[in-house]
Every structure is written in C-alpha cells, then in structure tokens.
Design an enzyme around this catalytic site. Structure first.
Site, PDB file in Angstrom:
ATOM      1  N   LYS A 135      -7.948  20.073  15.235  1.00 52.81           N
ATOM      2  CA  LYS A 135      -8.347  19.954  16.634  1.00 52.81           C
ATOM      3  C   LYS A 135      -8.252  21.338  17.270  1.00 52.81           C
ATOM      4  O   LYS A 135      -7.162  21.845  17.501  1.00 52.81           O
ATOM      5  CB  LYS A 135      -7.454  18.948  17.351  1.00 52.81           C
ATOM      6  CG  LYS A 135      -7.584  17.542  16.761  1.00 52.81           C
ATOM      7  CD  LYS A 135      -6.742  16.520  17.487  1.00 52.81           C
ATOM      8  CE  LYS A 135      -6.916  15.139  16.849  1.00 52.81           C
ATOM      9  NZ  LYS A 135      -6.064  14.112  17.448  1.00 52.81           N
ATOM     10  N   TRP A 160     -13.176  18.625  17.129  1.00 49.82           N
ATOM     11  CA  TRP A 160     -12.536  18.186  15.904  1.00 49.82           C
ATOM     12  C   TRP A 160     -13.327  18.767  14.740  1.00 49.82           C
ATOM     13  O   TRP A 160     -14.509  18.467  14.572  1.00 49.82           O
ATOM     14  CB  TRP A 160     -12.528  16.659  15.795  1.00 49.82           C
ATOM     15  CG  TRP A 160     -11.610  15.985  16.768  1.00 49.82           C
ATOM     16  CD1 TRP A 160     -10.929  16.557  17.796  1.00 49.82           C
ATOM     17  CD2 TRP A 160     -11.287  14.588  16.803  1.00 49.82           C
ATOM     18  NE1 TRP A 160     -10.193  15.627  18.472  1.00 49.82           N
ATOM     19  CE2 TRP A 160     -10.395  14.401  17.883  1.00 49.82           C
ATOM     20  CE3 TRP A 160     -11.644  13.492  16.037  1.00 49.82           C
ATOM     21  CZ2 TRP A 160      -9.862  13.148  18.208  1.00 49.82           C
ATOM     22  CZ3 TRP A 160     -11.127  12.254  16.353  1.00 49.82           C
ATOM     23  CH2 TRP A 160     -10.236  12.088  17.441  1.00 49.82           C
ATOM     24  N   THR A 163       0.861  -1.173   0.000  1.00 51.33           N
ATOM     25  CA  THR A 163       0.000   0.000   0.000  1.00 51.33           C
ATOM     26  C   THR A 163       0.899   1.225   0.000  1.00 51.33           C
ATOM     27  O   THR A 163       1.947   1.231   0.632  1.00 51.33           O
ATOM     28  CB  THR A 163      -0.945  -0.027   1.214  1.00 51.33           C
ATOM     29  OG1 THR A 163      -1.662   1.190   1.253  1.00 51.33           O
ATOM     30  CG2 THR A 163      -0.204  -0.221   2.526  1.00 51.33           C
ATOM     31  N   GLU A 195      -5.168  -2.530   4.584  1.00 51.69           N
ATOM     32  CA  GLU A 195      -4.841  -3.170   5.860  1.00 51.69           C
ATOM     33  C   GLU A 195      -5.976  -4.051   6.388  1.00 51.69           C
ATOM     34  O   GLU A 195      -5.776  -4.829   7.316  1.00 51.69           O
ATOM     35  CB  GLU A 195      -4.525  -2.081   6.912  1.00 51.69           C
ATOM     36  CG  GLU A 195      -3.207  -1.341   6.693  1.00 51.69           C
ATOM     37  CD  GLU A 195      -3.297  -0.211   5.666  1.00 51.69           C
ATOM     38  OE1 GLU A 195      -4.337  -0.114   4.966  1.00 51.69           O
ATOM     39  OE2 GLU A 195      -2.333   0.566   5.558  1.00 51.69           O
TER      40      GLU A 195
END
Lengths: 546, 546
Positions: free
Chosen positions: B444, B449, B188, B334
């Site tokens: 943040k 967020w 990846t 993954e």
C-alpha cells in the site's frame, strides 16, 4: 439493485435463501440477454433489473410496506415477471389473481388475501367494476395498459405502470429478509367449495428453483439450458407458471411472454422467437396438434412439459412424430408445484416413438429433495410393482404449510407429517409414478382399490359406448361396488351383459381386478359435468346413492 | 435407507436440507451406476446405499452417537465416499484428517476436534503410533485395509471396515435432523500458526451442492452431466474434494476414486475408466502435461477445474492444445469451497486457444447464491474495470461460521457481515474476478495498492533474473514502498538500474502504477521458502524490515 449492509455476528452468518439471489445470478450471467413481451416490448436482463428497482420505488411511493399484499391481474407479460421479483424482494406478498375465476370468486380471493394494492390490466377493469363496492382492503389500484379494454371505469388508479416506472427512482434499497418471509399466495379451486389459498416463502421458491435446475439439467432430452428460449403456456397467475420463470431467470435464458394464449399468437412467437422450452396443459397441446398451421412449421427444437392433467399416450405419440420433445410434469398448487418429471432414462432414448410415448406419458420420477410414497389407508408403503395402488403422499422443502386461514382443510392436507395429494397412483420398478385416479373417485371393494378411470377406459372400448363414468356405491358385503353410468352412441346396440363381458375379459387377462367387473350398470342420456367440463361425480353420487 | 416418521404439525412442515436427500436423489436416478475404487472395488449406487446403511449400523455398534465426531485417515476411496454420507446422516460430524500434516499437527487436530472414533488406513498406523499416547478423546479405531502398510501396530482396532460392514445390519434408522446440524469439520493450515478448524452444516453442504449443480449445468464447455465420469484429483480430506463427490452423487454419474495420487495410476484410470471430469491443482496438471505418457493418450474429453492456486496462462494454453477443457475454480477451506468458476461466456467459445486461455486463467465469475465484492479499506466497492484492486469479501449460504473454538481468528474472518478472504483482486467489466495477491502481500503506497505478484512477474521478465520476491517495507512518506529481493541467474549481468528501467517501462505503458517502480532492490543468493515450497514472505519481512 442494492442491499442493506447489516452487521452480523459470526453466529448469524448463514445467508438467507431469498428470491433476489435468483435475479442477481441471472443478471450477472446474462445481462444482455433478452426478455420479450409478445410484439410489444423487448428489453435486456440488465434493463429488467433496473425496472425491478423502479417498480419497487413506485410501489413504495404508492404506500406498499413490508408484509403488505400486492395483487396482479394480468396476462403473461414482462410486467408480471417484474412483479415476481420486485414485490417479494420488498418483503411484500405477491398475490397472483386467477382472472379466469368468476367475479364472485375473484372478490372472495381479494378479500380473503387482504390485498392492499392491485395492479390491473385495463381488460379486467369491467370485472373489478362489478365487485368494486364489496372489495374490503384494497387502497390503491395501478393500471397495466396495452391499449385493450374499456375507455372508462369506476376504478380510480394512481397511474399507469410504465409511467410510474419512468417517474420512479432507478435504485431501491431492498431489505435483507428472513428466508421464511412469505413471498407469494394464490388460490386453488376444486369443483365445489370456496377457493383455498396456498402460500410460499422465499426459501421455498429458491429451493424449488434449484431442485428444478438439477432435474432439468444434463445431457438427456428435455433439458433446459442457457441457449434455450423459454415461453410459458401455463399462466403466470397459476402456481407462478410452475416456477419456471424463476428458473429461466436463474439460467439467464431468453424469455418470451405471450400475453393472452391465442393459438395464432403462440405459434407465431414459437417460430419468430425460436422458442425451445415451454410447459402447457394437454388441451393447449391438442389444439396446436389439431391446427393446420402446426404442420407448416418446424417444431423439432421444442421441448414441452405437459401438466395439469395426464398426457394421453396418443397425444405424446403425435407430438413425438412431429419432433416435439414432450414429457410429463406433475404437481399441484399446494406443491409449488413440481414433484415429478417423466424424462426418459438414458437407455430409453433410442426407443421408437411408440415405446417412448409409454414412458413420457407416465407421471414421472421425483425431482431432487422430494420424498414421495404411495401408501395404503394405514400409511404403509405399497409395493413398487407398477400395479399396487396407493395414495401419493409427499415431503419436500417447498410445500404449502396449509391453506390460508383455513385450519380444517389444512389439517386434512397434512397428516402424519406428509402432504396428502389426494391422488392415487402406482410406482413402476423403474421408479416412475403413474397417477391412476383421485382418491375420492377410487372404488374400495373386497380389500382392493379399483380405479374408476381405468374402469371407465375399459367400458369405453365398447364400440357402442359414447361416454362412461364410474362411481362407487355402498355395499354391505364388499364395502363399495362400482356403478357404471353409460351413455350409448345414437342407435347403438349395447347391453349390460355386453359391457360386463367386455370387462370380465380384461379381468381374465389381469388388466383389471376381477372385483372391477361391475354388476351395476345404468344407461343414462347424459353425464353431469362441471362448468369447466369435467365429469361431476359429486352430482352423480348424490343422484345414484354413491 | 429408512427415515423415522415424525408427527409434524402444519406449522413445522418445511423439510430440512440434509445430506441424505443428495444420496436419495442419486440412487433413484441411477441405481445401477458404478462407483469404483482404483483396481480394488466396483459397486453400484444401490450397493453403496446399502453399504452406507451397514456403515451406520457398524458405527452405531461401535458406540457412535449423534453429536460424536468420527475421523477418517484414508486416501480417496469408495470408503471415504461412504463416510461422506453415513457419518453426517447419523447426526455425527465427519472429521477429514489431513494426512499430509506433520504428526504433531495431526495430533493437534485430533485433540482439538475431540474425535471419538478414527477410521484409519493401515498405511497411516505408523503416524498414529507416534502420537498415540497423547491422543485424548478417541475411544475406538477402525482399520481400513488395502493390504499396504505395517503388519503390526500399537493401535488396537475393533475390526476391519469390510468385515464390520459384512457383519452389520443392512438397514439403519437414520434420524431426521435439523438442517443446521454440523456435518463436517477439517483443518486449514497457513505457513505458520496452529491449524484452524472450519465446519459446515447439512444445510450448507446441500446448498453448496445445488449451487454447484446450477453453475456446472448447461450447454457450454466444462459442464458436468449425467454421462460424465468423475474422478477427483484434489483429496477428499481437503474441503470434501471441493464438494464435488456430493454433486456427482446427486447427478448419479460414474465415480472413480484413485487412492493415492500416483501419476501412472491417475493416467491409467483416466484412460481405462474414460474419466471426463476432474479437479486438480496446477502442480498435478503440470506433472501430467510434462509426462511423456500424456502425449500417447486422448484427453480431448477431459474437463478439469484447476484450483488451489492460480492457473497460469501458459499451462491453460498447453492443456487446451492437448484438447483438455481446463478452467479455474476459486474458493478456500473457509468457503466450502466454491465461490467462482471461469467458464467462458458463450461468445468466447469460438475464440482461439490463446485468447480462451486468457479467460480460463482468470479466477472466474461467482456461482449462484454467492455475493462477491472487492472493497477498499473502508468497505467501499472499487470499480469493476479490470484494474482497480480491492479485497475480496463474500457472502453465501455455505461459509464457515468461524474457526472452531477460536474466537479471535473468527472475528477477523467475519467483519461487517462479510467473510474476508484475505485475497486481493480485480473484477473485469465482464464480471470475472482475477485474484492479484494476498492482502498481506500487497504493498500500500501513495494511496494505491501494488500487487507484489504483479511486480514480481515484471522483474522476472529480465533475462538475468532467476527468482524474485517483493515485500513492502515501511516508508514515512508513502506508507509502504516495495523492496524487490532478486536472485540472479548464474553469471548473469543484472543491475539495480536495469530492473528499475524495466519496471519503469511497464509503468509508462500503464501496465503497473508508477508507484510500483522499486527504488529498493537487494540481490540475494536464495529466497526463503516454506516446507511446501511457497515463498515465505513472513521470513523475508523479518529479515528485511518489512
């Protein structure tokens, strides 16, 4: 439901296959879906999930620890479903007690499984009263109460299920389990001998569920989908109702648990709850087909797996003519249970009912992850020609590893890396298995295997024959030869020669081997049967030198 | 296909989860079903099974042993599918080389994976020519030849695939493998840094396949069934085409492999082979939707999972209006890859296309066996209210155990027993995940967020704004504050105040936090992008102090 957060190293990140994941998937797919216990209880998956937490809290308070065995004596109910999850999810073992066994056998299984706790329906208290003094390991009883059963009993319970749940904490800190943790155990009984315990792990039940999902999904007939409504008609104490409650929960379908199997209750629930998917034994299907009530209701949405014993073609045809989508499932207690299903292949779905009934009454094709062979005495595969017989031996990731504390029978079950089913079958060119006999009932003669069931079927074609059983008797030249025990119909005129001629006629047509024509025929008044009505060939062999 | 009969004791009777069982199930369900390679090859499952035996025989003759790594450089083909099975079934590791990487990156992956053999399409020989002298471990090359590519090359092959298969033995004695045997590996790539290798075991691929079967089965829209026709439009070298070829084989569906993704070829195959199930990235879908040809064909039977990046709602709506059943799939290299699918719930299927597009463009709900949380910096769950953002962390039985020979990145991937996706998302009350940002791109500020993607979307609402990228820059008081980099449309009249007012208006309506209103706005001529056209925020941060 909460789960303990365990610190893991990257080398140990594979998630275990545990029963809790089935519940999790169902609840998040269909939290508001219904679960129903006859006319007594309705709840949602979300409520069930909380009740499973409460049940675990209550059992924990009653002393249940990881590794303990918790037994259940109940009819099919929402409670039983909750036990299917809560007990294994706690790391304990669920023992589903066969409440149809004799009190002595029930006692044997309780002591042999070393049960720590029993959840018992009030109706079964008399059974426990009778054996109470000889129960060895049970410390706690919990009452399941539907208002039926005796008012008093010698069994002291710590409380009633619903009350205990109401008082219990609604959250439980379920442990993260190793997938090989034992989840369930139950006992299988033959015609003789002591009950034998089989057992399954979380991993095995999860894999059985996902393979069954794969085998029952798709766009053909007889598939099980989210809009189906599920009602078991083989008991939850017997091989976890074939594991279908786990599958139903995974899918998030509406589930209906009927309690005791009373024909009028079953039919009523079928109609009022719009049940579309079930599994039952031929006896129950026969009872339904024979009832008048069945003709007044629409069963054309009902899909039914028939198992336990073979689905006779005439029954398949009769059910199909009523619009019922029947087909066969095959397995045994030792195999969790499902090994094969007799779904039609796509091109067969346009066939007429008669032709379809031929296929639907076959034993079926293996579900994914099952490797199934038919082999001779030397473990060589026999041809898949629909004629050559061999013993069915299997591998799959969900077979019992043996019988509980019973090395001798375990070694006989597993030989050469294959589980020996003890069934004899053929495999068609299409890949459908058809069970023809039990290996102990097959007659090995002149290098061939003659199915006693086949031969019995042919002899029964004679209009004067009421009953027939065939056993093998030793023969110096041929190894074994068939002996036909025949019960004549009252006043019928049947001779040995007539029977021999009848079978010889079929042998000429290639329907049975010429070695199958019996020279030994004995007329008897009746045939010995077991307590559940099966032909008792053990007794016949003892009497007739088989 | 044969399997070695191993003597097993009753304590070792659990069958391993191995890829061969997927092939076995498909072949016995649908032996005569077709597998097609563009206009070049048609064969049945039964033929494929024999060719897989032949491929294993040929590879074995070429020296491949258990534990070796066999790499493939090919377009999507029947050959690739055969490699998906034969190589892992031999106990070797299949390395699917990303042929879109630069030659230097391809070289890196070949050496890093320690490839022993490479099967290479003639078209990619020039790529290998360029790096040949630096390839370290490859002993053998095998040619895949469709007649395209250079006539000569410095690469010496031991023969052409079809020729080698023709000469090889049609039976192969596949070993019985431990289920944790590594089956596949691939690399990846992020916007920077070296490619990272992920790897999956037989067990992981089997469990991914069965969970995907469960999630894609049933009677709702977007399901994958035996009568479907499958064609991948995300490459087989990338996360095994999302694992769907394994699922397609399990089901026994007709499979169509299109070679290189040329729009005219894809459309032609869609029509001539009656393709009904695919998966692709939004770019490909956009290309199809924008083509004239798409308006002349009937795509109302086509179901498409969109993944790789978010499915924009307007694209979902446009596809639905053409009758295409689009929905979102989410995962990453993954994670094998599938974690969620955005199927509608049953009651949503009657909604109009506009409303459906809202749900179908969400990231989706977890498939069975996936546990998915959104958490704050301290691993506490944030509410599932559709608004509270958290990092997506997951557990499932099929996540890479780490990056190949890369302890540092592996430790960052797996923390506290959870795989950290690096994605930020919200979960709706219905349980649908919606990815809002990458964690490295979130701002943040003031304890909240702020999604840079959300903020960019709002700024882009201004009619004078052509492009926008938002990054976080350090702020002594708030931790971080957003900086909006804005490209004006030619001659447009846009001021910093106008943009602030626009965002403030949305903040008043509760669409974005008031902390999201940017005091820092910088007009730029263009935005830095990566080689594949993605916004390169790493460069922006370097330039603007983020």
């Amino acid at each position: 439901m909460t789960a303990r957060v365990i610190e893991r190293t990257p080398s140990a990140v594979d998630q275990p296959l545990v029963i809790g994941s089935i519940l999790q998937a169902g609840v998040r797919t269909a939290g508001e879906q219904e679960i129903i216990y006859a006319d007594k209880k309705r709840m949602s998956y979300r409520e069930m999930a909380e009740r499973i937490n409460r049940l675990a809290s209550a059992l924990n308070r009653a002393g249940v620890k990881e590794g303990d065995t918790v037994a259940v004596m109940d009819w099919d109910s929402h409670r039983y479903l909750e036990c299917f999850f809560a007990i294994p999810m706690m790391g304990a073992v669920l023992h589903t007690i066969n409440i149809r066994l004799s009190p002595e056998q029930v006692l044997y299984t309780i002591n042999h499984a070393k049960d720590d706790v029993i959840l018992v329906n009030r109706e079964f208290l008399p059974l426990l009263d009778a054996i109470k003094d000889r129960i060895e390991t049970v410390k706690t009883f919990i009452l399941l109460d539907d208002g039926e059963g005796p008012e008093s009993s010698s069994i002291q319970t710590v409380g009633e299920y619903e009350q205990l749940l109401a008082e219990a904490a609604p959250e439980y800190d379920f442990p993260l389990l190793d997938e090989n943790t034992r989840a369930t155990t139950f006992y299988t009984t033959g015609t003789t001998g002591l009950p034998k315990g089989v057992y399954f792990s979380h991993r095995q039940l999860v894999l059985h569920t996902f393979a069954l999902r794969s085998a029952t999904s798709g766009d053909g007939h007889g598939r099980f989908n989210q809009t189906d409504v599920y009602m078991p008609i083989t008991p939850m104490f017997h091989v976890h109702a074939w594991g279908v409650p786990y599958l139903a929960t995974l899918l998030g379908v509406k589930q209906v648990y009927p309690g005791r199997y009373l024909p009028e209750v079953l039919l009523k629930l079928l109609v009022t709850e719009k049940v579309t998917f079930s599994h039952c034994v031929p006896t129950i299907m026969q009872m339904l087909l024979a009832s008048d009530a069945v003709k007044k209701v629409d069963l054309s949405k009902w899909k039914v797996i028939i198992g336990g014993s073979a689905l006779p073609k005439p029954m398949a045809k009769a059910a199909l003519d009523l619009g019922i989508d029947v087909f066969t499932g095959y397995g045994m207690s030792e195999t969790c249970p499902v090994l094969t299903l007799s779904h039609l292949q796509p091109d067969m779905e346009s066939w007429d009912n008669d032709r379809q009934a031929d296929v639907r009454s076959l034993t079926g094709r293996p579900v994914p992850m099952v490797t199934l062979r038919i082999v001779d005495d030397n473990m060589n595969d026999v041809p898949h020609d629909g004629k050559s017989q061999g013993e069915v031996v299997v591998r799959a990731p969900w077979l019992t590893q043996g019988y509980l504390n019973d090395a001798e029978n375990s070694e006989n079950l597993w030989r050469g890396g294959w589980l020996h089913t003890g069934d004899i079958g053929v495999i068609t060119e299409d890949g459908y298995l058809k069970i023809t006999d039990r290996i102990k009932d097959v007659i090995k003669t002149g290098g061939e295997w003659i199915s006693s069931l086949d031969l019995e079927g042919l002899v029964l074609q004679h209009p004067g024959v009421a009953e027939c059983a065939v056993i093998g008797i030793p023969d110096a030249k041929w190894g074994e030869r068939p002996l036909a025990l025949v019960v004549k119909k009252p006043d019928a005129d049947v001779t040995e020669d007539a029977i021999r001629e009848l079978v010889a006629g079929y042998a000429e047509k290639g329907i049975i081997s010429r070695y199958g024509v019996p020279e030994h025929i004995t007329f008897v008044d009746s045939l010995p049967r077991t307590s559940v009505g099966k032909l008792d060939k053990k007794v016949m062999r003892a009497e007739h030198g088989g």
